[in-house]
Design a protein around this motif. Structure first.
Motif, mmCIF file in Angstrom:
data_model
loop_
_atom_site.group_PDB
_atom_site.id
_atom_site.type_symbol
_atom_site.label_atom_id
_atom_site.label_comp_id
_atom_site.label_asym_id
_atom_site.label_seq_id
_atom_site.Cartn_x
_atom_site.Cartn_y
_atom_site.Cartn_z
ATOM 1 N N HIS A 121 0.837 -1.207 0.000
ATOM 2 C CA HIS A 121 0.000 0.000 0.000
ATOM 3 C C HIS A 121 0.870 1.255 0.000
ATOM 4 O O HIS A 121 0.775 2.069 -0.907
ATOM 5 C CB HIS A 121 -0.952 0.000 1.201
ATOM 6 C CG HIS A 121 -1.782 1.224 1.294
ATOM 7 N ND1 HIS A 121 -1.781 2.041 2.394
ATOM 8 C CD2 HIS A 121 -2.637 1.795 0.399
ATOM 9 C CE1 HIS A 121 -2.608 3.059 2.183
ATOM 10 N NE2 HIS A 121 -3.134 2.927 0.977
ATOM 11 N N ALA A 122 1.718 1.405 1.018
ATOM 12 C CA ALA A 122 2.566 2.598 1.092
ATOM 13 C C ALA A 122 3.949 2.267 1.650
ATOM 14 O O ALA A 122 4.582 3.106 2.283
ATOM 15 C CB ALA A 122 1.887 3.687 1.922
ATOM 16 N N ALA A 123 4.375 1.036 1.419
ATOM 17 C CA ALA A 123 5.751 0.615 1.711
ATOM 18 C C ALA A 123 6.121 0.618 3.186
ATOM 19 O O ALA A 123 7.296 0.771 3.530
ATOM 20 C CB ALA A 123 6.747 1.439 0.909
ATOM 21 N N CYS A 124 5.177 0.447 4.082
ATOM 22 C CA CYS A 124 5.503 0.320 5.507
ATOM 23 C C CYS A 124 6.027 -1.088 5.783
ATOM 24 O O CYS A 124 5.657 -2.040 5.091
ATOM 25 C CB CYS A 124 4.255 0.566 6.360
ATOM 26 S SG CYS A 124 3.826 2.307 6.504
ATOM 27 N N PRO A 125 6.849 -1.225 6.831
ATOM 28 C CA PRO A 125 7.301 -2.570 7.214
ATOM 29 C C PRO A 125 6.137 -3.357 7.805
ATOM 30 O O PRO A 125 5.229 -2.787 8.402
ATOM 31 C CB PRO A 125 8.382 -2.292 8.258
ATOM 32 C CG PRO A 125 8.124 -0.905 8.748
ATOM 33 C CD PRO A 125 7.433 -0.169 7.655
ATOM 34 N N ALA B 26 -8.080 -4.556 3.177
ATOM 35 C CA ALA B 26 -7.614 -3.308 2.573
ATOM 36 C C ALA B 26 -7.135 -2.363 3.679
ATOM 37 O O ALA B 26 -7.458 -2.585 4.846
ATOM 38 C CB ALA B 26 -8.747 -2.686 1.771
ATOM 39 N N PRO B 27 -6.388 -1.345 3.318
ATOM 40 C CA PRO B 27 -6.322 -0.726 2.002
ATOM 41 C C PRO B 27 -5.411 -1.357 0.943
ATOM 42 O O PRO B 27 -5.572 -1.018 -0.230
ATOM 43 C CB PRO B 27 -5.866 0.704 2.305
ATOM 44 C CG PRO B 27 -5.143 0.634 3.584
ATOM 45 C CD PRO B 27 -5.781 -0.471 4.352
ATOM 46 N N PRO B 28 -4.443 -2.209 1.238
ATOM 47 C CA PRO B 28 -3.659 -2.759 0.117
ATOM 48 C C PRO B 28 -4.561 -3.500 -0.873
ATOM 49 O O PRO B 28 -5.530 -4.150 -0.464
ATOM 50 C CB PRO B 28 -2.695 -3.737 0.793
ATOM 51 C CG PRO B 28 -2.642 -3.334 2.219
ATOM 52 C CD PRO B 28 -3.984 -2.762 2.534
ATOM 53 N N ARG C 88 0.613 -8.350 9.227
ATOM 54 C CA ARG C 88 -0.131 -7.109 9.494
ATOM 55 C C ARG C 88 0.723 -5.870 9.252
ATOM 56 O O ARG C 88 1.925 -5.873 9.485
ATOM 57 C CB ARG C 88 -0.606 -7.105 10.937
ATOM 58 C CG ARG C 88 -1.491 -8.285 11.267
ATOM 59 C CD ARG C 88 -1.991 -8.224 12.706
ATOM 60 N NE ARG C 88 -2.626 -9.478 13.095
ATOM 61 C CZ ARG C 88 -3.848 -9.843 12.727
ATOM 62 N NH1 ARG C 88 -4.561 -9.048 11.978
ATOM 63 N NH2 ARG C 88 -4.352 -11.010 13.114
ATOM 64 N N CYS C 89 0.028 -4.826 8.828
ATOM 65 C CA CYS C 89 0.676 -3.535 8.617
ATOM 66 C C CYS C 89 0.149 -2.561 9.662
ATOM 67 O O CYS C 89 -1.067 -2.370 9.785
ATOM 68 C CB CYS C 89 0.382 -3.010 7.211
ATOM 69 S SG CYS C 89 1.202 -1.432 6.900
ATOM 70 N N GLY C 90 1.074 -1.939 10.396
ATOM 71 C CA GLY C 90 0.681 -1.018 11.447
ATOM 72 C C GLY C 90 0.332 0.372 10.938
ATOM 73 O O GLY C 90 -0.229 1.172 11.675
ATOM 74 N N HIS D 297 -1.757 1.465 8.220
ATOM 75 C CA HIS D 297 -3.168 1.737 7.896
ATOM 76 C C HIS D 297 -4.048 0.511 8.086
ATOM 77 O O HIS D 297 -5.157 0.453 7.568
ATOM 78 C CB HIS D 297 -3.302 2.247 6.450
ATOM 79 C CG HIS D 297 -2.338 3.348 6.107
ATOM 80 N ND1 HIS D 297 -1.239 3.150 5.289
ATOM 81 C CD2 HIS D 297 -2.299 4.633 6.510
ATOM 82 C CE1 HIS D 297 -0.554 4.281 5.201
ATOM 83 N NE2 HIS D 297 -1.176 5.196 5.921
ATOM 84 N N GLY D 298 -3.531 -0.490 8.776
ATOM 85 C CA GLY D 298 -4.365 -1.649 9.100
ATOM 86 C C GLY D 298 -4.481 -2.704 8.017
ATOM 87 O O GLY D 298 -5.327 -3.603 8.122
ATOM 88 N N GLY D 299 -3.642 -2.658 7.010
ATOM 89 C CA GLY D 299 -3.682 -3.694 5.970
ATOM 90 C C GLY D 299 -3.301 -5.048 6.536
ATOM 91 O O GLY D 299 -2.484 -5.142 7.458
ATOM 92 N N VAL D 300 -3.917 -6.118 6.019
ATOM 93 C CA VAL D 300 -3.630 -7.468 6.487
ATOM 94 C C VAL D 300 -3.453 -8.386 5.270
ATOM 95 O O VAL D 300 -4.217 -8.295 4.285
ATOM 96 C CB VAL D 300 -4.770 -8.004 7.390
ATOM 97 C CG1 VAL D 300 -4.449 -9.416 7.871
ATOM 98 C CG2 VAL D 300 -4.996 -7.076 8.582
HETATM 99 S S1 FES Z 1 1.188 1.041 4.239
HETATM 100 FE FE1 FES Z 1 0.383 -0.841 4.835
HETATM 101 S S2 FES Z 1 -1.744 -0.515 4.906
HETATM 102 FE FE2 FES Z 1 -0.950 1.369 4.265
#
Ligand code: FES
Length: 148
Positions: free
Chosen positions: A88-92, A120-122, A103-105, A107-110
């Motif tokens: 989604h936005a390249a977070c770890p 979502a959001p990915p 899990r992504c911290g 925006h809550g993507g899983v």
């Molecule tokens: S960067 Fe992972 S959900 Fe947005």
């Protein structure tokens, strides 16, 4: 009679033109590869180590290699490597093995443990990293810059 002759000439001209264009394609492709630095494959192969020392058969583990976090999963001699960077936005990402989720911290993507989007959001699955086992040694093909 004359129109038939013109028709043949015109058809022959088209065949020559099309044949020349098709024949020139490999040359144009090679020229583009030579000229354009963007088309060069900057990926490099990293030697990870002896497969049995890196990861036990039937297990998963995280690995930090060449500036990126990767989730390895092994079944026999098959190894799957997933880039733990959110699409989604390249977070770890954080692997929650007991829940079978990644899990992504931010925006809550899983994602599931195969890298498919669960929430979502990915919208894109996690990127696979090319993994290869040769003579019992694991190699990963790391893209330029580590992450996409
Ligand atoms: S960067 Fe992972 S959900 Fe947005």
């Amino acid at each position: 009679m004359e129109s038939t002759k013109l028709g043949r000439t015109s058809r022959r001209t088209w065949f020559v033109a099309i044949g020349s264009a098709v024949g020139a394609l490999p040359l144009l492709y090679a020229l583009q590869k030579y000229i354009s630095p963007l088309s060069i494959d900057h990926a490099r192969t990293e030697t990870i180590g002896a497969l049995d020392e890196v990861i036990a058969d039937g297990s998963r583990r995280e690995l930090h290699v060449a500036g990126m976090n990767v989730l390895l999963a092994r079944r026999g001699l098959d190894v799957v490597a997933i880039d733990l960077t959110c699409t989604h936005a390249a977070c770890p990402l954080h692997v929650d093995e007991s829940a079978g989720r990644i899990r992504c911290g931010c925006h809550g993507g899983v994602f599931d443990l195969e890298g498919r989007v669960v929430q979502a959001p990915p919208t894109e699955p996690l990127r696979r990293i090319e993994a290869r086992v040769t003579n019992g040694v694991l190699y990963l093909r790391i893209p330029s810059g580590g992450t996409a």
